[in-house]
Design a protein around this motif. Structure first.
Motif, PDB file in Angstrom:
ATOM      1  N   GLN A  19       1.828   8.533  -9.304  1.00  0.00           N
ATOM      2  CA  GLN A  19       0.967   8.781 -10.459  1.00  0.00           C
ATOM      3  C   GLN A  19       0.892  10.254 -10.827  1.00  0.00           C
ATOM      4  O   GLN A  19       0.206  10.630 -11.772  1.00  0.00           O
ATOM      5  N   ASN A  44      -0.864   5.033  -3.061  1.00  0.00           N
ATOM      6  CA  ASN A  44      -0.577   4.600  -4.434  1.00  0.00           C
ATOM      7  C   ASN A  44       0.755   3.854  -4.419  1.00  0.00           C
ATOM      8  O   ASN A  44       1.746   4.393  -3.927  1.00  0.00           O
ATOM      9  N   ASP A  45       0.783   2.667  -4.956  1.00  0.00           N
ATOM     10  CA  ASP A  45       2.013   1.871  -4.918  1.00  0.00           C
ATOM     11  C   ASP A  45       3.137   2.508  -5.730  1.00  0.00           C
ATOM     12  O   ASP A  45       4.316   2.290  -5.441  1.00  0.00           O
ATOM     13  N   TYR A  46       2.784   3.286  -6.736  1.00  0.00           N
ATOM     14  CA  TYR A  46       3.801   4.015  -7.495  1.00  0.00           C
ATOM     15  C   TYR A  46       3.282   5.436  -7.746  1.00  0.00           C
ATOM     16  O   TYR A  46       2.065   5.683  -7.730  1.00  0.00           O
ATOM     17  N   HIS A  98       4.567  13.066  -1.819  1.00  0.00           N
ATOM     18  CA  HIS A  98       5.539  12.230  -2.543  1.00  0.00           C
ATOM     19  C   HIS A  98       6.920  12.570  -1.990  1.00  0.00           C
ATOM     20  O   HIS A  98       7.552  13.558  -2.375  1.00  0.00           O
ATOM     21  N   ASN A 145       8.694   6.870  -0.670  1.00  0.00           N
ATOM     22  CA  ASN A 145       9.646   5.844  -0.248  1.00  0.00           C
ATOM     23  C   ASN A 145       9.223   5.231   1.084  1.00  0.00           C
ATOM     24  O   ASN A 145       8.274   5.693   1.734  1.00  0.00           O
ATOM     25  N   ASP A 194       1.475   9.258  -2.590  1.00  0.00           N
ATOM     26  CA  ASP A 194       1.641   8.990  -4.016  1.00  0.00           C
ATOM     27  C   ASP A 194       2.992   8.332  -4.287  1.00  0.00           C
ATOM     28  O   ASP A 194       3.920   8.944  -4.813  1.00  0.00           O
ATOM     29  N   GLY A 195       3.097   7.065  -3.890  1.00  0.00           N
ATOM     30  CA  GLY A 195       4.292   6.277  -4.179  1.00  0.00           C
ATOM     31  C   GLY A 195       5.539   6.748  -3.471  1.00  0.00           C
ATOM     32  O   GLY A 195       6.645   6.680  -4.031  1.00  0.00           O
TER      33      GLY A 195
END
Length: 850
Positions: A272, A268-270, A216, A247, A244-245
Motif C-alpha cells: 500500500q 498487508n496482503d498487498y 517491503h 514476498n 507491506d505486501g
C-alpha cells in the motif's frame, strides 16, 4: 502534599544545567518502608520497591546519570540512574515516623546526607562523568512511588553548607532565591495538570518506546536491520513490524522473527506504500515515543538513549533524528557526491561502531534545531501525534515527501525539530524501489510539497539546512578526525557470548550472571544461543530473553555477530564457530572463556577429545581467560598459552544465609548432594554409595537430599538405592538456594573441579562442605577452615570427614561462619568489573596498536 503511592509531579526529568554540585532539600513524613539496598556505584538495585521522594531522572548516556532520593520509615537511600544503571550510592538506615527535614548535598559527584540540619553520612562518589539534579517528585512506575507527605521541596544549583541548611530549613520561602532552581510548596499551589495518577492514565517513561519498521522485500537488508535492533538493545522497547505486501520469503522471515522476539507483526496482503504502512504502525503504537525506522538501516549502541536525550533537552522538542552516512542534510562527513546526495562509505579499517564513536567524540551535543528531518529515522513524541495526527497519506501515498510535510506541520503546531548530533546510524538507502522509481517518486513528491506549502517555503527550509553552522562544523570535525586517523577510547563495548545450551549447569550459570553483571556496567553484553534451546533456556533464567539473541544455523550466527566488538567462545565446541565468525568479520576481537580443562572429560580416542585439545590453539591470538589459576596453569603447561585471570562470580543476592547459627539448621543433620548420572566425572555412583553408607551409619540422626537428575536417570546408575533419601529432581537456581538454606552439609565428590561453583554457593548459604582436593577449588576452599578437601576416590576418607561433620556441631559452626565470610569476597559485581577491565584492555589497547 500527600502522595498515595501512585502520584507524581514532573517539573523536569533532569536539569541538564545542574550537575555534580547541587542540593535537594525537603520536609517529609513517610508512611511506608522502602527496600534497603547495598551501597554501590554499579548495578541496578533501585529498580523496585523504592519510595522515591525525588525519582532519579534518566541520564541519557552511559557517562551521565540523573539522581534521586528514596525515603521510607526505615531510612534514606540515594540513587543514580541511566541505561541499565540504578545503584544506591548512599544508604542510611534509621527510623523516620514524624516530619523530618532531609537534605542531600552533592559535592563533586559525591552525595552527603543531612537530617534536621546535621550531617549524618557521606556516600560513594559516582563513576559517571556527570550526575544531574532531577525534577520528578513522588516516584516512577515500576521503580516505586512515595507514600506519605512531602512539603517545601527545594532544588539548588550549588552545594549548600551545613549552616545554610540548618539556618533556613524552617524558614518559609514564597519566591525563588539566587541558586534556587525549583521550589514546590503546599498542594494548593501545585499545577494540577502536572500531577499524574496511575489510576487516571498509563504512565509513560523511557522504557515505553515503540520502534516501527515498515518492510517491503529487500530481505537481506531487513535481516541486518532487525538483528541489529536486538543486538544493540540496551533499554526496553517494543518492536512493531508492518509487512507491506512483501514476498513469501520475506514474510516467512518476519513471522519467525516476530515470534522469537515477541514483536507485533501487521501484514498487508498487498503493498500500500510507505506512508500508509507507517500510519498503520503509528496507529498500533501507544507509547510516549514512537520511532519510525527504515528497514535498510543498522542501529548503533545507545542510539535510543541518545535520541531520548535530544528529545528531553528542551520541552518543546517534538521530533528528533540522528546523523548517518546517507541521510541528505544529516549525512556525515560529506553531503554531496557528483551533484547528488552522498552515500558515505565507512572509512577504511573502521567498522560501524568505530565510526559512531568518532561522531560521538566530535559532537558538542548541541542538538541543532532544523526545519526538516530526514525520514530514515524519526523519533516522534506522543504529544505531536495527539496534536497534528498522522502522515498525509492522501497526498504522499508512495512514501516520498511525507516526512517533510509532517515536519512542517509539527513546526507550525509549535514543536521544535532537532538533530541528535551525537547519534549515528548506518543507512543502505532504500532497496524497496529501483533507482528509476526513486527518482520518479522524489520528483512527484517535490511538486506536491511545493504545491501544498509554496516553493519559497521549501527553498527557505533548504537554505536554513544548508547554512546550519553546527552541522557544517561537525561534518568538518568528523572528516578531519577520519583523515588524521584519530582513535578514541571506546566507552561503548558490545560483547557476544556464544552459549548453545539448554542451561542449568555451572558454566551456563557463570555466563548468564556475568552477562547480567556486565550489563549493569552499561556494557552491551548478549548471549547467542541456538533457537532450539530457547524454551528450556528461558525457563531456567529469569528475563534472559532481554539479553539473548537466537540463531538457527551457522550463517545466522555469523550475521548476528557482525554487530559486536568482541565474540566469546564459552565451551570448546564453540571455538570453531568463533573461527568462522572472525574469518567473515576480521574486525571482531576473539576471546575464549575457558571454564574447564575439557580434554579431561573424554577418553583419548573420543572425537571430542581431539577437538577439545585443538580448541586452545585453533585461533591465533585468541584472548583466553579463566577464573582459576589451576586452569591457567594446566593450559600453560600443555599448550603454551597465556590465560588471563578474572575474578569468579557469586550471585550473593540469591545465595546468602537467611538465618543465624542459633535459630537455623535443625538438630537432625541435613546432607545434600548433587548427582548427575550423565556426567561420570561428577562421580554419581560413588556419591550414592557414600550416601547409603552414611545413612546406614546414622539412620534418623540425618536426612539426605539429592538433586540434579530425574528418578529414571538415577535408576540407570545400577547402584543400590534401598535407603531413605529424597530426590528433589532437576532444580532451578532459586530452588537450589532454597534447598541449601535448609541444609547443614553439602557434598561434591567430583573427580576434580575446575572451580566448583556449587561448593561456593553452599558456603554462602552456611553449609559445611566436602569438596574434591583436585582442581581449582583452592580459589576459595581451605581445608579445615571452611571446608574439608578430600580424595574423592577414597570412600573411606570421604566417609570419615562426613562423619566428623555430622558428629561435631562445633566444626559445622566454624565452617558456617568461615564459609559465609569467604563467600563475601565474591560477587557478580566484582567479577563483571574484572571482565570489563579485561575486555576494555583487549579493545582499546589493541586498537591503539599496544
Amino acid at each position: 502534599m500527600r502522595f498515595s503511592g501512585s502520584d507524581k509531579l514532573t517539573i523536569q526529568s533532569i536539569f541538564k544545567e545542574v550537575m555534580n554540585n547541587f542540593t535537594y532539600e525537603f520536609w517529609v513524613k513517610p508512611e511506608a518502608t522502602h527496600q534497603i539496598r547495598k551501597e554501590s556505584v554499579i548495578g541496578a538495585s533501585g529498580i523496585s520497591d523504592q519510595r522515591y521522594v525525588i525519582a532519579a531522572g534518566y541520564g541519557g548516556d552511559n557517562e551521565s546519570a540523573g539522581t534521586g532520593v528514596s525515603v521510607g520509615t526505615n531510612g534514606i537511600s540515594v540513587f543514580e540512574h541511566t541505561a541499565n544503571h540504578l545503584p544506591a550510592t548512599l544508604v542510611y538506615e534509621t527510623s523516620i515516623t514524624d516530619w523530618t527535614h532531609i537534605a542531600i548535598v552533592y559535592r563533586d559527584k559525591t552525595p552527603y546526607l543531612f537530617i534536621n540540619g546535621e550531617i549524618r553520612k557521606m556516600g560513594l562518589k559516582s563513576l559517571k562523568t556527570n550526575v544531574f539534579a532531577s525534577g520528578i517528585i513522588g516516584g516512577l512506575s515500576n521503580y516505586g512511588f512515595f507514600i506519605g507527605e512531602i512539603t517545601n521541596v527545594r532544588i539548588w544549583d550549588y552545594a549548600r553548607t551545613k549552616r545554610q541548611i540548618y539556618e533556613n530549613m524552617n524558614n518559609e520561602m514564597t519566591e525563588k532565591k539566587p541558586g534556587l532552581i525549583s521550589l514546590i510548596l503546599e498542594e494548593d499551589r501545585l499545577n494540577k495538570q502536572n500531577l499524574i495518577s496511575n489510576d487516571e492514565r498509563n504512565e509513560t517513561n523511557t522504557e515505553e518506546i515503540d520502534v516501527i519498521i515498515c518492510v517491503h522485500n529487500a530481505l537481506e537488508e531487513v535481516k541486518v536491520c532487525l538483528e541489529s535492533l536486538i543486538a544493540k538493545r540496551t533499554l526496553s522497547f517494543n518492536i512493531i513490524i508492518v509487512d507491506d505486501g512483501s514476498n513469501k520469503e520475506t514474510s516467512r522471515f518476519l513471522r519467525a522473527y516476530a515470534e522469537v522476539y515477541n514483536c507485533k507483526l501487521i501484514r498487508n496482503d498487498y503493498a500500500q506504500g510507505y506512508t500508509i504502512a507507517a500510519n498503520i504502525g503509528l496507529l498500533a503504537s501507544s507509547s510516549k515515543y514512537c520511532v519510525l525506522l527504515n528497514s535498510d538501516t543498522i542501529v548503533t549502541l545507545r542510539w535510543l538513549e541518545k535520541l531520548i536525550a535530544c528529545m528531553e533537552s528542551e520541552k518543546a522538542v517534538g521530533i528528533a533524528g540522528p546523523l548517518s552516512n546517507a541521510a541528505s542534510w544529516q549525512s556525515v562527513p560529506k553531503l554531496f557526491d557528483q551533484n547528488d546526495w552522498a552515500i558515505n562509505s565507512l572509512p577504511e579499517k573502521m567498522n560501524l561502531e568505530q565510526m559512531s564513536n568518532v561522531v560521538e567524540n566530535q559532537s558538542d551535543k548541541c542538538y541543532p534545531e532544523v526545519p526538516l528531518l530526514n525520514g530514515f529515522c524519526l523519533m516522534v513524541k506522543r504529544e505531536v501525534i495527539d496534536k497534528i495526527g498522522y502522515f498525509d497519506q492522501e497526498t504522499f501515498s508512495e512514501g516520498y515527501g511525507e516526512e517533510n510535510d509532517y515536519c512542517i506541520r509539527a513546526k507550525n503546531a509549535g514543536f521544535k525539530l532537532k538533530v541528535a548530533d551525537d547519534c549515528y546510524l548506518y543507512h543502505y538507502k532504500s532497496s524497496s524501489y529501483t533507482s528509476d522509481q526513486k527518482k520518479l517518486l522524489k520528483k512527484q513528491a517535490d511538486k506536491l510539497i511545493c504545491r501544498k506549502y509554496s516553493s519559497k517555503k521549501i527553498r527557505d527550509c533548504m537554505t536554513v539546512l544548508k547554512e546550519n553552522k553546527e552541522l557544517n562544523t561537525l561534518r568538518e570535525k568528523v572528516e578531519n578526525a577520519i583523515e588524521n586517523g584519530e582513535k578514541f577510547k571506546r566507552s561503548n563495548i558490545s560483547i557476544l557470548f556464544i552459549l548453545p545450551t539448554k542451561g542449568g549447569d555451572g558454566g551456563s550459570h557463570s555466563v548468564v550472571q556475568e552477562t547480567m553483571g556486565l550489563r549493569t556496567l552499561n556494557i552491551n553484553a548478549k548471549i547467542a544461543n541456538n533457537l532450539n534451546h530457547k524454551i528450556p533456556f528461558s525457563e531456567k533464567y529469569l528475563n534472559v530473553d532481554e539479553f539473548c539473541v537466537y540463531y538457527k544455523n551457522k550463517d545466522e550466527l555469523i550475521r548476528l555477530s557482525q554487530h559486536f566488538d568482541i565474540v566469546v567462545a564459552t565451551v570448546f565446541t564453540t571455538v570453531k564457530m568463533l573461527k568462522n565468525i572472525i574469518e567473515c568479520h576480521p574486525y571482531i576481537k576473539p576471546s575464549y572463556y575457558i571454564q574447564d580443562y575439557e580434554p579431561l572429560m573424554f577418553d583419548k580416542d573420543h572425537h571430542w577429545y581431539k577437538e577439545a585439545i585443538e580448541s586452545y590453539t585453533l585461533i591465533l591470538n585468541n584472548n583466553a581467560f579463566a577464573k582459576t589459576n589451576w586452569i591457567r596453569n594446566i593450559i600453560k603447561e600443555n599448550h603454551g598459552i597465556e590465560v588471563y585471570k578474572i575474578a569468579p562470580s557469586l550471585d550473593n543476592m540469591l545465595f546468602k544465609p537467611a538465618v543465624t547459627i542459633n535459630n537455623s539448621k535443625k538438630d537432625v543433620v541435613h546432607i545434600v548432594a548433587m548427582v548427575r548420572p550423565k556426567t561420570p566425572r561428577r562421580s554419581p555412583k560413588e556419591t550414592m554409595n557414600v550416601l547409603k553408607a552414611i545413612k546406614e551409619k546414622y539412620n534418623s540422626k540425618i536426612e539426605i537430599s539429592i538433586f540434579g537428575c530425574s528418578d529414571n536417570e538415577l535408576n540407570s546408575l545400577n547402584v543400590p538405592l534401598n535407603f531413605d533419601f529424597k530426590n528433589q529432581g532437576i532444580l532451578h537456581r532459586e530452588q537450589v538456594a532454597e534447598l541449601l538454606q535448609d541444609s547443614n552439609i553439602f557434598i561434591d565428590l567430583s573427580t576434580y573441579q575446575a572451580f566448583g561453583r556449587s561448593g561456593l554457593e553452599a558456603m554462602a548459604m552456611g553449609c559445611s562442605t566436602i569438596l574434591p582436593k583436585i582442581g581449582g577449588i583452592y580459589e576459595y576452599a581451605v581445608h579445615g577452615y571452611n571446608s574439608f578437601l578430600v580424595d574423592t576416590a577414597n570412600n573411606e576418607e570421604v566417609i570419615h570427614f562426613i562423619s566428623y561433620l555430622v558428629e561435631n556441631k562445633s566444626i559445622r559452626n566454624k565452617f558456617f561462619f568461615n564459609g559465609i565470610e569467604t563467600a563475601k569476597n565474591y560477587s557478580i559485581e566484582k567479577a563483571s568489573l574484572s571482565l570489563y577491565q579485561f575486555f576494555d584492555h583487549m579493545l582499546n589497547n589493541k586498537e591503539k596498536g599496544n
